[in-house]
Design a protein around this motif. Structure first.
Motif, PDB file in Angstrom:
ATOM      1  N   PRO A 184      59.029   2.402 -83.228  1.00 18.88           N
ATOM      2  CA  PRO A 184      58.828   2.753 -84.639  1.00 18.88           C
ATOM      3  C   PRO A 184      57.501   3.458 -84.888  1.00 18.88           C
ATOM      4  O   PRO A 184      56.462   3.016 -84.390  1.00 18.88           O
ATOM      5  CB  PRO A 184      58.867   1.391 -85.347  1.00 18.88           C
ATOM      6  N   TYR A 185      57.574   4.558 -85.611  1.00 18.30           N
ATOM      7  CA  TYR A 185      56.377   5.269 -86.058  1.00 18.30           C
ATOM      8  C   TYR A 185      56.536   5.606 -87.523  1.00 18.30           C
ATOM      9  O   TYR A 185      57.650   5.645 -88.057  1.00 18.30           O
ATOM     10  CB  TYR A 185      56.161   6.548 -85.235  1.00 18.30           C
ATOM     11  N   PHE A 186      55.399   5.883 -88.163  1.00 16.18           N
ATOM     12  CA  PHE A 186      55.407   6.248 -89.571  1.00 16.18           C
ATOM     13  C   PHE A 186      55.038   7.713 -89.734  1.00 16.18           C
ATOM     14  O   PHE A 186      54.374   8.315 -88.882  1.00 16.18           O
ATOM     15  CB  PHE A 186      54.432   5.373 -90.372  1.00 16.18           C
ATOM     16  N   ILE A 187      55.433   8.255 -90.854  1.00 17.58           N
ATOM     17  CA  ILE A 187      55.146   9.651 -91.148  1.00 17.58           C
ATOM     18  C   ILE A 187      53.632   9.888 -91.213  1.00 17.58           C
ATOM     19  O   ILE A 187      53.161  10.993 -90.945  1.00 17.58           O
ATOM     20  CB  ILE A 187      55.836  10.054 -92.473  1.00 17.58           C
ATOM     21  N   THR A 188      52.895   8.851 -91.548  1.00 13.80           N
ATOM     22  CA  THR A 188      51.433   8.953 -91.620  1.00 13.80           C
ATOM     23  C   THR A 188      50.780   9.023 -90.235  1.00 13.80           C
ATOM     24  O   THR A 188      49.566   9.205 -90.141  1.00 13.80           O
ATOM     25  CB  THR A 188      50.854   7.759 -92.395  1.00 13.80           C
ATOM     26  N   ASP A 189      51.575   8.903 -89.177  1.00 11.28           N
ATOM     27  CA  ASP A 189      51.025   9.001 -87.821  1.00 11.28           C
ATOM     28  C   ASP A 189      50.943  10.442 -87.320  1.00 11.28           C
ATOM     29  O   ASP A 189      50.342  10.702 -86.272  1.00 11.28           O
ATOM     30  CB  ASP A 189      51.876   8.176 -86.850  1.00 11.28           C
TER      31      ASP A 189
ATOM     32  N   GLU B 147      63.961  20.267 -75.141  1.00 10.85           N
ATOM     33  CA  GLU B 147      62.742  20.650 -74.438  1.00 10.85           C
ATOM     34  C   GLU B 147      61.481  20.013 -75.018  1.00 10.85           C
ATOM     35  O   GLU B 147      60.412  20.094 -74.419  1.00 10.85           O
ATOM     36  CB  GLU B 147      62.597  22.176 -74.443  1.00 10.85           C
ATOM     37  N   GLY B 148      61.606  19.385 -76.185  1.00  4.52           N
ATOM     38  CA  GLY B 148      60.452  18.782 -76.836  1.00  4.52           C
ATOM     39  C   GLY B 148      60.463  17.265 -76.748  1.00  4.52           C
ATOM     40  O   GLY B 148      61.174  16.670 -75.936  1.00  4.52           O
ATOM     41  N   PHE B 149      59.647  16.634 -77.593  1.00  4.85           N
ATOM     42  CA  PHE B 149      59.553  15.172 -77.620  1.00  4.85           C
ATOM     43  C   PHE B 149      60.060  14.677 -78.966  1.00  4.85           C
ATOM     44  O   PHE B 149      59.549  15.075 -80.014  1.00  4.85           O
ATOM     45  CB  PHE B 149      58.114  14.703 -77.398  1.00  4.85           C
ATOM     46  N   ASN B 150      61.064  13.796 -78.907  1.00  5.72           N
ATOM     47  CA  ASN B 150      61.761  13.340 -80.106  1.00  5.72           C
ATOM     48  C   ASN B 150      61.338  11.914 -80.449  1.00  5.72           C
ATOM     49  O   ASN B 150      61.630  10.974 -79.691  1.00  5.72           O
ATOM     50  CB  ASN B 150      63.270  13.410 -79.870  1.00  5.72           C
ATOM     51  N   CYS B 151      60.650  11.740 -81.566  1.00  8.18           N
ATOM     52  CA  CYS B 151      60.322  10.407 -82.082  1.00  8.18           C
ATOM     53  C   CYS B 151      61.482   9.974 -82.972  1.00  8.18           C
ATOM     54  O   CYS B 151      61.531  10.314 -84.161  1.00  8.18           O
ATOM     55  CB  CYS B 151      59.007  10.445 -82.853  1.00  8.18           C
ATOM     56  N   LYS B 152      62.407   9.220 -82.410  1.00 11.45           N
ATOM     57  CA  LYS B 152      63.705   8.973 -83.033  1.00 11.45           C
ATOM     58  C   LYS B 152      63.665   7.911 -84.135  1.00 11.45           C
ATOM     59  O   LYS B 152      64.641   7.767 -84.872  1.00 11.45           O
ATOM     60  CB  LYS B 152      64.711   8.543 -81.957  1.00 11.45           C
ATOM     61  N   ASN B 153      62.569   7.193 -84.241  1.00 10.18           N
ATOM     62  CA  ASN B 153      62.507   6.082 -85.198  1.00 10.18           C
ATOM     63  C   ASN B 153      61.289   6.240 -86.105  1.00 10.18           C
ATOM     64  O   ASN B 153      60.443   5.363 -86.192  1.00 10.18           O
ATOM     65  CB  ASN B 153      62.465   4.755 -84.439  1.00 10.18           C
ATOM     66  N   THR B 154      61.224   7.412 -86.758  1.00  9.37           N
ATOM     67  CA  THR B 154      60.096   7.719 -87.647  1.00  9.37           C
ATOM     68  C   THR B 154      60.516   7.538 -89.097  1.00  9.37           C
ATOM     69  O   THR B 154      61.572   8.028 -89.511  1.00  9.37           O
ATOM     70  CB  THR B 154      59.618   9.162 -87.429  1.00  9.37           C
ATOM     71  N   SER B 155      59.691   6.848 -89.862  1.00  9.18           N
ATOM     72  CA  SER B 155      60.054   6.528 -91.245  1.00  9.18           C
ATOM     73  C   SER B 155      58.874   6.709 -92.186  1.00  9.18           C
ATOM     74  O   SER B 155      57.712   6.702 -91.770  1.00  9.18           O
ATOM     75  CB  SER B 155      60.540   5.071 -91.347  1.00  9.18           C
TER      76      SER B 155
ATOM     77  N   ASN C 275      50.925   7.578 -79.275  1.00  8.09           N
ATOM     78  CA  ASN C 275      50.594   7.629 -77.849  1.00  8.09           C
ATOM     79  C   ASN C 275      51.770   8.079 -76.993  1.00  8.09           C
ATOM     80  O   ASN C 275      51.573   8.626 -75.903  1.00  8.09           O
ATOM     81  CB  ASN C 275      50.091   6.263 -77.384  1.00  8.09           C
ATOM     82  N   ALA C 276      52.981   7.855 -77.461  1.00  4.11           N
ATOM     83  CA  ALA C 276      54.148   8.300 -76.692  1.00  4.11           C
ATOM     84  C   ALA C 276      54.151   9.817 -76.535  1.00  4.11           C
ATOM     85  O   ALA C 276      54.626  10.344 -75.529  1.00  4.11           O
ATOM     86  CB  ALA C 276      55.433   7.848 -77.391  1.00  4.11           C
ATOM     87  N   VAL C 277      53.595  10.514 -77.525  1.00  5.59           N
ATOM     88  CA  VAL C 277      53.458  11.974 -77.439  1.00  5.59           C
ATOM     89  C   VAL C 277      52.207  12.346 -76.655  1.00  5.59           C
ATOM     90  O   VAL C 277      52.225  13.268 -75.824  1.00  5.59           O
ATOM     91  CB  VAL C 277      53.401  12.601 -78.852  1.00  5.59           C
ATOM     92  N   LEU C 278      51.120  11.627 -76.878  1.00  2.00           N
ATOM     93  CA  LEU C 278      49.813  12.012 -76.351  1.00  2.00           C
ATOM     94  C   LEU C 278      49.597  11.647 -74.887  1.00  2.00           C
ATOM     95  O   LEU C 278      49.024  12.429 -74.125  1.00  2.00           O
ATOM     96  CB  LEU C 278      48.714  11.370 -77.194  1.00  2.00           C
ATOM     97  N   ASN C 279      50.044  10.471 -74.479  1.00  2.00           N
ATOM     98  CA  ASN C 279      49.723  10.001 -73.121  1.00  2.00           C
ATOM     99  C   ASN C 279      50.182  10.955 -72.021  1.00  2.00           C
ATOM    100  O   ASN C 279      49.417  11.206 -71.072  1.00  2.00           O
ATOM    101  CB  ASN C 279      50.311   8.606 -72.902  1.00  2.00           C
ATOM    102  N   PRO C 280      51.408  11.515 -72.117  1.00  2.00           N
ATOM    103  CA  PRO C 280      51.808  12.458 -71.062  1.00  2.00           C
ATOM    104  C   PRO C 280      50.949  13.723 -71.009  1.00  2.00           C
ATOM    105  O   PRO C 280      50.880  14.381 -69.964  1.00  2.00           O
ATOM    106  CB  PRO C 280      53.258  12.804 -71.431  1.00  2.00           C
ATOM    107  N   LEU C 281      50.271  14.070 -72.115  1.00  2.00           N
ATOM    108  CA  LEU C 281      49.467  15.287 -72.153  1.00  2.00           C
ATOM    109  C   LEU C 281      48.192  15.152 -71.328  1.00  2.00           C
ATOM    110  O   LEU C 281      47.667  16.147 -70.813  1.00  2.00           O
ATOM    111  CB  LEU C 281      49.089  15.627 -73.597  1.00  2.00           C
ATOM    112  N   TYR C 282      47.683  13.937 -71.229  1.00  2.00           N
ATOM    113  CA  TYR C 282      46.352  13.756 -70.650  1.00  2.00           C
ATOM    114  C   TYR C 282      46.375  12.951 -69.354  1.00  2.00           C
ATOM    115  O   TYR C 282      45.344  12.504 -68.873  1.00  2.00           O
ATOM    116  CB  TYR C 282      45.452  13.080 -71.689  1.00  2.00           C
ATOM    117  N   LYS C 283      47.579  12.767 -68.779  1.00  2.00           N
ATOM    118  CA  LYS C 283      47.661  12.135 -67.464  1.00  2.00           C
ATOM    119  C   LYS C 283      47.146  13.088 -66.400  1.00  2.00           C
ATOM    120  O   LYS C 283      47.484  14.266 -66.392  1.00  2.00           O
ATOM    121  CB  LYS C 283      49.122  11.756 -67.158  1.00  2.00           C
ATOM    122  N   LYS C 284      46.344  12.584 -65.512  1.00  2.13           N
ATOM    123  CA  LYS C 284      45.776  13.426 -64.444  1.00  2.13           C
ATOM    124  C   LYS C 284      46.557  13.241 -63.154  1.00  2.13           C
ATOM    125  O   LYS C 284      47.101  12.205 -62.886  1.00  2.13           O
ATOM    126  CB  LYS C 284      44.298  13.060 -64.221  1.00  2.13           C
TER     127      LYS C 284
END
Length: 549
Positions: A512-517, A63-71, A540-549
């Motif tokens: 790819p994302y970092f833990i510092t993100d 049900e959530g958003f999975n950032c599968k390549n976070t390091s 942005n992969a998490v944020l963009n869907p939140l603010y689409k109008k």
């Protein structure tokens, strides 16, 4: 007729205002729940998938958003720098938490990451509370939330480990609570309060650690079902004190007589005890009920203790995660009822991963081993004595870094950088060391490729050593049994990152994302400034869907 019309107009206006107020109140979550699982490898999400229930890890992922390549984007991957980096959006090169311990050159002594002699323990007669975030050099996302709300938001950190509670909660937190092994109580320090709140004292009076340790630790499921793990009796695990073999059942009532209440940390019941206290905190502090966003930073420490002792493929570590899955499911159900799913935001991640046991890898014909640093340390000291004359040239070896006696070097008129290069040339030829870097190189170069870039991101010019080494993959400084972490390699750096609740849209990404993100992403969601040392980028992969109008 006119009265009816006016009444309808008034009703429509009232509904519109109510909807507008509700929409406005949901612009930010009422409560952020940061969950860090200590020593959680990314593959644990999938290895035990068939055994997980539907309401814990599966619910977060489905049900959530999975950032599968976070390091992690630095070395060393330890607990303290991990928690600090998640919440500051910076690496140790900036926030200064370069390890769980490090050597202070000016004072010629080791320091613990949250040591603070200027505060006192609250809630115990022990020294376990002489701690604060003073050694962390930057703000956290939790600090920025406090500033933005004019200190009206509540921020609380909770973990069995002091560093897992203190560093995430930041400098200006309302409270941080951690476990005192001697008394079995949740304690704090005068950095936060003069005495424990009455409700914490009441919780401590329940003596839950003694209750949790009053029965043997047996497997949650029939042991034959743990097919994802090694056989229970294998040579790669460390037995508890008083046990002949590291096998189930673990007789906690007998072991606690030898180890004391600190034993709770080394069992899955440490997670349950933490979850119990988190829910009690949310209720008694009315978190998520006010006008401003509140934040509770939770760290589940027991997986780290269990992993160190039993390793990454033990039945014990699998049982830990099956039980933690139930704890998380209970926490989610509690938050749904207490705060409302639309009002709280969860992110779940880890402070580092873990390596496979070297003996296990060797047994299966893969390269790995235990690195004994005492030999190269002794040899290097002898070589420096031969080249520069007898002297105490090396003061310490911590976090795979050698710290030289700079005062003596300057007094003797020796070129520091020349000595660093001399040491590097010896160490680079030492077996099972793959890379060596001097502080001069790390301070003046701009590395972009691994492993150098990760070593540099973990290097703080005032706090780190003179020469840093990187071991070959699969090699570690640890015991023969169990496992550890800390390297630049994927098994230590690749961790889960899942977002859930509030307005989070279901989805996943392999970008790819970092833990510092994490911290800057929270900054965007909460509409607050990024931490002052932040180097991360909003996801942005998490944020963009939140603010689409």
């Amino acid at each position: 007729m006119k009265k009816v019309f006016l009444s309808l107009c008034f009703l429509m206006l009232f509904q519109q205002i109510s909807f507008s107020q509700k929409a406005k109140s949901n612009e930010q979550p009422k409560l952020v729940v940061g969950i860090v699982v200590d020593q959680m490898r990314y593959d644990y999400l999938y290895r035990y998938w068939e055994k997980y229930g539907n309401d814990g890890f599966k619910k977060l992922m489905n049900e959530g958003f999975n950032c599968k390549n976070t390091s992690f984007n630095y070395m060393p991957t330890f607990t303290a720098p991990g928690h600090a980096s998640i919440y500051t959006g910076a690496t140790p090169s900036i926030h200064g938490i370069i390890g769980n311990n490090w050597y202070v050159l000016k004072e010629k002594r080791k320091i613990y990451c949250t040591d603070d002699a200027n505060v006192k323990t609250v809630g115990s007669h022990t020294l376990a509370g002489v701690m604060s975030p003073a050694n962390m050099l930057t703000t956290t996302i939790t600090d920025e939330l406090k500033i933005s709300s004019n200190f009206k938001s509540k921020v609380i950190g909770i973990s069995l480990k002091d560093r897992g509670a203190i560093l995430p909660a930041g400098h200006s937190a309302d409270a941080a609570y951690w476990y005192d092994s001697e008394t079995g109580n949740w304690i704090s320090s005068t950095h936060y309060m003069a005495e424990l709140p009455a409700w914490v004292k009441q919780f401590n009076n329940k003596k839950l650690p003694s209750k949790y340790l009053s029965s043997p630790w047996n497997t949650l499921l029939p042991i034959a079902q743990y097919k994802e793990s090694f056989a229970d009796d294998n040579p790669f695990e460390e037995a508890f004190n008083g046990q002949d073999k590291p096998v189930f059942p673990h007789n906690l009532p007998e072991i606690v007589k030898l180890k004391g209440l600190g034993l709770l940390r080394e069992t899955p019941f440490g997670n349950t005890f933490t979850k119990d206290f988190v829910m009690e905190t949310v209720i008694n502090e009315n978190l998520g009920k006010g006008e401003n966003t509140d934040f509770i930073a939770v760290s589940f420490s027991s997986p780290d203790y269990i992993g160190h002792q039993f390793g990454t493929h033990s039945i014990e570590i699998q049982d830990n995660y099956l039980r933690l899955d139930k704890d998380i499911a209970e926490l989610i159900a509690f938050l749904d009822k207490q705060v409302g799913k639309e009002n709280y935001l969860i992110f779940l991640t880890a402070d580092h991963g873990a390596a496979h046991n070297p003996g296990f890898l060797n047994h299966n014909k893969m390269p790995a081993g235990i690195f004994d640093s005492s030999k190269p340390l002794a040899d290097l000291r002898q070589l420096l004595n031969e080249k520069y004359g007898k002297g105490d040239w090396i003061l310490s070896y911590y976090n795979e870094q050698f710290t030289f006696n700079r005062k003596l070097i300057f007094e003797k008129g020796i070129d520091l950088y020349q000595m660093q290069q001399f040491a590097k040339q010896y160490l680079i030829n030492y077996p099972n060391i793959s890379n060596v870097y001097t502080s001069q190189e790390l301070s003046t170069s701009d590395f972009v490729h691994k492993p150098a870039s990760l070593v540099q991101a973990g290097f703080h010019q005032q706090r780190s050593g003179d020469v840093a080494i990187v071991l070959e993959p699969g090699w570690m400084e640890f015991n023969i049994k169990g496992t550890t972490h800390g390297t630049v390699y994927n098994y230590d750096t690749h961790v889960p990152l899942i977002w859930y609740g509030w307005k989070i849209k279901k989805g996943e990404t392999s970008e790819p994302y970092f833990i510092t993100d994490i911290a800057p992403t929270l900054s965007v969601i909460l509409k607050v400034s990024m931490p002052n040392g932040n180097t991360g980028t909003p996801i942005n992969a998490v944020l963009n869907p939140l603010y689409k109008k």
